[in-house]
Structures are given as C-alpha cells and as structure tokens.
Design an enzyme around this catalytic site. Structure first.
Site, mmCIF file in Angstrom:
data_model
loop_
_atom_site.group_PDB
_atom_site.id
_atom_site.type_symbol
_atom_site.label_atom_id
_atom_site.label_comp_id
_atom_site.label_asym_id
_atom_site.label_seq_id
_atom_site.Cartn_x
_atom_site.Cartn_y
_atom_site.Cartn_z
ATOM 1 N N GLU A 229 76.419 64.755 -20.892
ATOM 2 C CA GLU A 229 76.071 65.934 -20.105
ATOM 3 C C GLU A 229 74.677 65.669 -19.594
ATOM 4 O O GLU A 229 73.747 65.498 -20.384
ATOM 5 C CB GLU A 229 76.161 67.170 -21.006
ATOM 6 C CG GLU A 229 76.138 68.458 -20.234
ATOM 7 C CD GLU A 229 74.858 69.215 -20.434
ATOM 8 O OE1 GLU A 229 73.900 68.943 -19.673
ATOM 9 O OE2 GLU A 229 74.808 70.051 -21.337
ATOM 10 N N CYS A 266 69.461 72.796 -19.210
ATOM 11 C CA CYS A 266 70.271 72.087 -18.217
ATOM 12 C C CYS A 266 70.873 73.051 -17.202
ATOM 13 O O CYS A 266 71.337 72.631 -16.151
ATOM 14 C CB CYS A 266 71.357 71.266 -18.893
ATOM 15 S SG CYS A 266 72.258 72.199 -20.106
HETATM 16 P P1 NAP Z 1 66.660 61.048 -22.652
HETATM 17 O O1 NAP Z 1 65.565 60.227 -22.094
HETATM 18 O O2 NAP Z 1 67.895 61.118 -21.874
HETATM 19 O O3 NAP Z 1 66.956 60.518 -24.132
HETATM 20 C C1 NAP Z 1 67.924 61.101 -24.971
HETATM 21 C C2 NAP Z 1 68.363 60.107 -26.029
HETATM 22 O O4 NAP Z 1 69.071 59.029 -25.385
HETATM 23 C C3 NAP Z 1 67.210 59.466 -26.789
HETATM 24 O O5 NAP Z 1 67.593 59.292 -28.122
HETATM 25 C C4 NAP Z 1 67.046 58.123 -26.107
HETATM 26 O O6 NAP Z 1 66.613 57.059 -26.937
HETATM 27 C C5 NAP Z 1 68.462 57.797 -25.703
HETATM 28 N N1 NAP Z 1 68.464 56.941 -24.519
HETATM 29 C C6 NAP Z 1 68.020 57.266 -23.286
HETATM 30 N N2 NAP Z 1 68.192 56.240 -22.435
HETATM 31 C C7 NAP Z 1 68.772 55.243 -23.165
HETATM 32 C C8 NAP Z 1 69.181 53.920 -22.860
HETATM 33 N N3 NAP Z 1 69.069 53.423 -21.631
HETATM 34 N N4 NAP Z 1 69.715 53.178 -23.858
HETATM 35 C C9 NAP Z 1 69.846 53.672 -25.109
HETATM 36 N N5 NAP Z 1 69.473 54.913 -25.453
HETATM 37 C C10 NAP Z 1 68.935 55.696 -24.493
HETATM 38 O O7 NAP Z 1 66.199 62.562 -22.844
HETATM 39 P P2 NAP Z 1 64.825 63.217 -23.304
HETATM 40 O O8 NAP Z 1 63.951 62.241 -23.996
HETATM 41 O O9 NAP Z 1 65.192 64.387 -24.053
HETATM 42 O O10 NAP Z 1 64.161 63.726 -21.956
HETATM 43 C C11 NAP Z 1 63.905 62.937 -20.828
HETATM 44 C C12 NAP Z 1 64.427 63.624 -19.589
HETATM 45 O O11 NAP Z 1 65.797 63.962 -19.772
HETATM 46 C C13 NAP Z 1 63.799 64.959 -19.238
HETATM 47 O O12 NAP Z 1 62.608 64.840 -18.543
HETATM 48 C C14 NAP Z 1 64.857 65.625 -18.420
HETATM 49 O O13 NAP Z 1 64.788 65.202 -17.092
HETATM 50 C C15 NAP Z 1 66.136 65.125 -19.033
HETATM 51 N N6 NAP Z 1 66.831 66.081 -19.939
HETATM 52 C C16 NAP Z 1 67.893 66.735 -19.461
HETATM 53 C C17 NAP Z 1 68.575 67.609 -20.294
HETATM 54 C C18 NAP Z 1 69.792 68.326 -19.830
HETATM 55 O O14 NAP Z 1 70.266 69.186 -20.548
HETATM 56 N N7 NAP Z 1 70.331 68.002 -18.680
HETATM 57 C C19 NAP Z 1 68.167 67.804 -21.591
HETATM 58 C C20 NAP Z 1 67.061 67.112 -22.064
HETATM 59 C C21 NAP Z 1 66.414 66.232 -21.215
HETATM 60 P P3 NAP Z 1 65.204 57.020 -27.658
HETATM 61 O O15 NAP Z 1 65.459 57.822 -28.884
HETATM 62 O O16 NAP Z 1 64.939 55.623 -27.975
HETATM 63 O O17 NAP Z 1 64.219 57.632 -26.715
#
Ligand code: NAP
Length: 489
Positions: A229, A266
């Site tokens: 999601e 989201c």
């Molecule tokens: P994220 O960057 O998407 O990370 C979420 C999880 O996925 C973390 O555990 C991360 O690993 C892992 N991950 C991300 N990219 C990966 C990859 N290429 N390979 C392996 N694992 C990966 O989310 P976030 O840190 O919560 O927030 C960053 C951005 O996500 C926000 O600025 C926002 O734009 C978006 N976000 C969207 C929603 C939504 O509901 N749509 C919710 C939260 C965040 P690590 O543990 O190593 O970091």
C-alpha cells in the site's frame, strides 16, 4: 545482524517449520491467540503508548486510539475465525451415474499461503505495524509471520513482539509462528522478500519502497504476491453549487483533515479541485485562514520531514504553482508546517510531477475552467486509495460522468466527507489501482484483508475421514457453505 544472509535463512527456516504446525491448528485456537494478543496489548497499553510517544512524536491521544483500533482489528479477525465461513467452502458431491461421464466429488476451500513477511509502517506504530492488520490477517489465514520492524519505532515494535510471543505461549501456538526481525538496512528486507520460504509480503509505506519489494518478488525464480500500500493524493472534487452555501463548513473540515497527525496519513487530501469562480476564491481564502492558525508539529522521523521539505519545495517551484498559505514563515527543524498552494488546471494537466504525493500537511488546489475540465483531471490521475466529491444531491446526479471517472481510479469514493479516518469494518475497502497499491483487488483494512494470504485448494475424490473439517459432509463446524449450488449450513 553480522551475516544477514545466514541469519535470514535461519529465520525463514524456523518460520516455515512453525507454519507446518500452525496451519493445522483449529480456527478456535487461532482465535484464542488473536484475542490473547489483543488482551496483552490492552494490559500493557499505558507502557506501550508511553514508549511510542517518545519514538514517533505522535500525541498520546492519537496513539491510545490507534492501540484500541489494533485490538479491535485483532478481535474482528478472531470473530471471523470462530464463525468460520471465511474459508469460502464449496462442495459438489459426486454423480457416478451421470452420462456421458460420471461427475467426481469436488470440494474447495481457502488455505494458508505459507510464511508471510510483514513490514511495519512508520506512520502507524500499532495498527499497521507489529501486531497490525497485516500480521493479524496473516495469522488468521494460518500463515506464520516474520515481521520486519520499522526502524523509526524499534522499542515499540520489540515490546509488541514480546507480547505476541507471550500470547502464543499462553494459547499453545508454535513459538516461531511470529518472529521479529530488526536492524538497519534495506538488505534485510530484500533478503526476506527473496527467500524461497517466503510466500507473500505485506507492506505500507513509500512508493519507492513498496515498488522495490514488488520488483524483488517478481525477480525470484518463484514470484510471490506483494501487497504494497503506497502513496495516494486522494483528490477531492468540489462542485460549485455546494461551495456557495458550504464553503465555511468545508474549509473547517479540510483544515483538520489536511493537518491531522501532521498530514502523515495515506488518505491525506493532497489535491482539491474546484471550478474557478467567486465561490472557489472564497473557499481558498477561508481554508488559508484556517491553516495559518494551525501550528507546525514535529513529524514522525527526520527522513519523513526531509522528504516533506524536498517534495513540497519541488512542487512549489513548478510552473504556475502559487503558495497561498503557510502557518509560519520560519520552519523549525523536523516540523511539518501546514501549507496550501494553487495551480490552474491547464498547468496541472500538463505536469505529471504535480500528481505525486507530498507526504505531510500539504494540499494543492487546482482551479478548473468548468466541470468538463474537472472530469479531465479525474480521467488523467493515476490510481488512488480514495476520491471524494463534495456536492448537493442535484449536482451529484447531474454529473454522473464525473462520478464514474472518479470511481474508475479509486478504491473508495466518499461523498460530502473527508478521506481521512478509515472505518475498520467488513465493507471497508482500503486499496486501489496502481500506484496506490500493487494489487487493486485486495484491501488492507477489514476482515477481507485475510484474502491476501490464502489460496483456493480443491480436493477431488477425498474420503470424509481425510477431508478438512470445513469440507466434511457432516459439517462439524456448522459453517455456511455452497453445497451443490445451495448456500447452507
Ligand atoms: P519507507 O521508506 O517506504 O520504508 C518502509 C520500510 O520498507 C522500512 O522498513 C524500509 O527499510 C523498507 N524499505 C524501503 N525501501 C526498501 C528497499 N528498497 N529495499 C528493502 N527494504 C526497503 O517508509 P518510511 O520510512 O516510513 O517513510 C518514507 C516515506 O514513505 C515518507 O516520506 C512518505 O512519503 C512515505 N510513506 C507513505 C505512507 C503511506 O501510507 N502511503 C506511510 C508511511 C510513509 P529500512 O527499515 O531499512 O528503512
């Protein structure tokens, strides 16, 4: 973790061994397990909320509510398990005398996929994280779970994981049915998704993260489903007649919806489309005034606030975009400042860069020439979790084409409300066409979320004694089934 590959290999082997036992456990025992987790979360509520407050910057009231929602979700799945019909049992008994060919006895039900890897979400430390909806749905399905804790709330995640282990012990559930994995780096997530024992993935977060996990899964020799999601800008279509009479009320509602939890939902309304008239100009002034009164607040973690500043700055420098409200001019570090901008529909339609999510308390108002141009926007936007229309009954009936365009790209359509606030109930669909999710057919809220972690299995010519209870002719579980094309118990 020193040697990630070896460590993940051991984790997944333990998870698979637990799955082989757990999948055979009765629905009632699984329900006891889920109820046990909910009870543990309730007992430890004050301590959990306290640690989550320090790790996430979210206020206590919000976290207490989220903790309650998490227990409610777990109990909805346990009630579903006790009722039993969720396995969707179908029975077609044999007709040995049928001509020209005898009909075999065929029976079908949903069975668990196998070990599921769940990624905790930063913006929901309880409801979409360790004991959140993905974990609850996978455990209800009969899958074992390996939880990748989100690094933004490691202590909260570990504390909840400990409670899940205690609940498993108390309910006689195999110890490794739930395993918590933590530690920094994308490599861990990649190894988990690519491990041959992993059979599905649940994720909530960024587009880049969700799509990367999906791609890892498709590159495997055996591809597996990844239910990511991801982002959504949740467009809101303001019909002109309603704005004439309801501008103040709508501005009030939307000032709250855009800024709740510092916009880190989201379903945050990141795009508002209206028809360029006096009533829209009035609405923009009213909403700006409201947003300017809302103080900035600390965001979830440094990475999220950096991403907010960067994406908002990118959006604000696009052609034709005007900043109309920012609640303070000096931004404290890591704080999200409520921000509103506007752009003409022509500039918006010509610039796909403006169709991307700015995660935080930000919204862009698009000024369309008329309803036709509003509909063109609806037809050009990518998939969304939600879309909203605000209008009087007569306007909504008159513009069916607009409503149809909205419906073709969203998982949920809201009339005269706000997209934030997702009710947890069986009729809720929280999903949507790509890029809102990687599979528009499934929901990550409500008991239907279980469908992501099962597959149908047909049993042909099985004797009564070897069939699962759900498919025995005697129906010992007394569940609703489609029996020779008739729905009955
Ligand atoms: P994220 O960057 O998407 O990370 C979420 C999880 O996925 C973390 O555990 C991360 O690993 C892992 N991950 C991300 N990219 C990966 C990859 N290429 N390979 C392996 N694992 C990966 O989310 P976030 O840190 O919560 O927030 C960053 C951005 O996500 C926000 O600025 C926002 O734009 C978006 N976000 C969207 C929603 C939504 O509901 N749509 C919710 C939260 C965040 P690590 O543990 O190593 O970091």
């Amino acid at each position: 973790m020193q040697n990630h590959a070896e460590e993940i290999n051991q984790v997944m082997s333990r998870s698979y061994a637990a799955f082989c036992d757990y999948r055979k456990i009765s629905g009632n025992q699984k329900a006891d397990f889920l109820d046990g987790i909910a009870a543990m979360l309730e007992q430890a509520s004050a301590a959990l909320v306290a640690v989550a407050t320090t790790e996430t910057n979210l206020p206590e009231a919000r976290l207490s509510g989220e903790r309650m929602r998490t227990c409610n979700q777990l109990r909805q799945f346990s009630a579903m398990l006790r009722e039993g019909s969720w396995v969707d049992a179908r029975i077609d008994t044999a007709q040995p005398e049928r001509q020209p060919l005898p009909k075999p006895d065929v029976r079908k039900m949903n069975v668990a996929l196998g070990p599921v890897v769940v990624f905790g979400a930063s913006n929901f430390p309880f409801a979409y994280s360790t004991a959140g909806v993905d974990t609850a749905a996978a455990l209800a399905a009969g899958c074992s779970v390996v939880l990748r804790g989100h690094p933004a709330h490691p202590k909260t995640s570990l504390a909840v994981a400990e409670l899940i282990s205690q609940a498993a012990h108390k309910s006689g559930i195999p110890k490794d049915t739930f395993i918590h994995v933590d530690g920094p780096g994308f490599e861990i997530g990649k190894l988990l998704v690519q491990h041959p024992q992993t059979k599905a993935v649940g994720f909530t977060g960024s587009y880049s993260g969700g799509k990367a996990l999906y791609d890892y899964a498709q590159q495997r020799p055996e591809p597996i489903p990844v239910f990511s999601e991801m982002g959504s800008i949740n467009p809101v279509y303001l019909l002109p007649e309603s704005l004439k009479s309801l501008a103040a009320q709508t501005a009030e509602q939307y000032s709250v919806s855009i800024t709740q939890s510092v916009g880190q939902f989201c379903t945050n309304p990141g795009l508002i489309i209206g028809v360029e008239r006096e009533s829209l100009r009035n609405f923009i002034t009213l909403l700006s005034d409201k947003l300017k009164q809302i103080p900035p607040a600390r965001m979830l973690h440094e990475g999220i606030s950096k991403s907010f500043y960067h994406k908002r700055a990118q959006a604000l420098k696009q052609k034709g975009v005007d900043l109309v409200a920012m609640s303070v001019s000096e931004e404290p570090e890591n704080y999200g400042v409520p921000t509103l901008a506007t752009v003409s529909a022509d500039d918006f339609l010509n610039n796909p860069g403006l169709h991307d999510e700015v995660f935080g308390p930000y919204s862009l108002i698009v000024r369309a020439k008329d309803i036709k141009q509003m509909q063109a926007i609806a037809e050009n936007l990518p998939g969304q979790l939600t879309s909203t229309a605000i209008g009087l009954d007569a306007e909504l009936s008159e513009h069916q084409g607009l409503l149809e365009a909205i419906a073709s790209r969203a998982g949920r359509i809201i009339l005269n409300g706000v997209p934030t606030g997702v009710e947890v109930c069986p009729s809720m669909h929280h999903g949507g066409p790509f890029p809102a999710t990687t599979d528009s057919r499934f929901s990550s809220v409500g008991i239907d979320a279980v469908k992501r972690f099962v597959r149908p299995l047909s049993f042909q010519n099985y004797p009564e004694s070897l069939l699962p209870d759900e498919l025995k002719t005697s129906n010992p579980l007394e569940i609703w089934r489609l029996f020779n094309n008739e729905l009955r118990k």
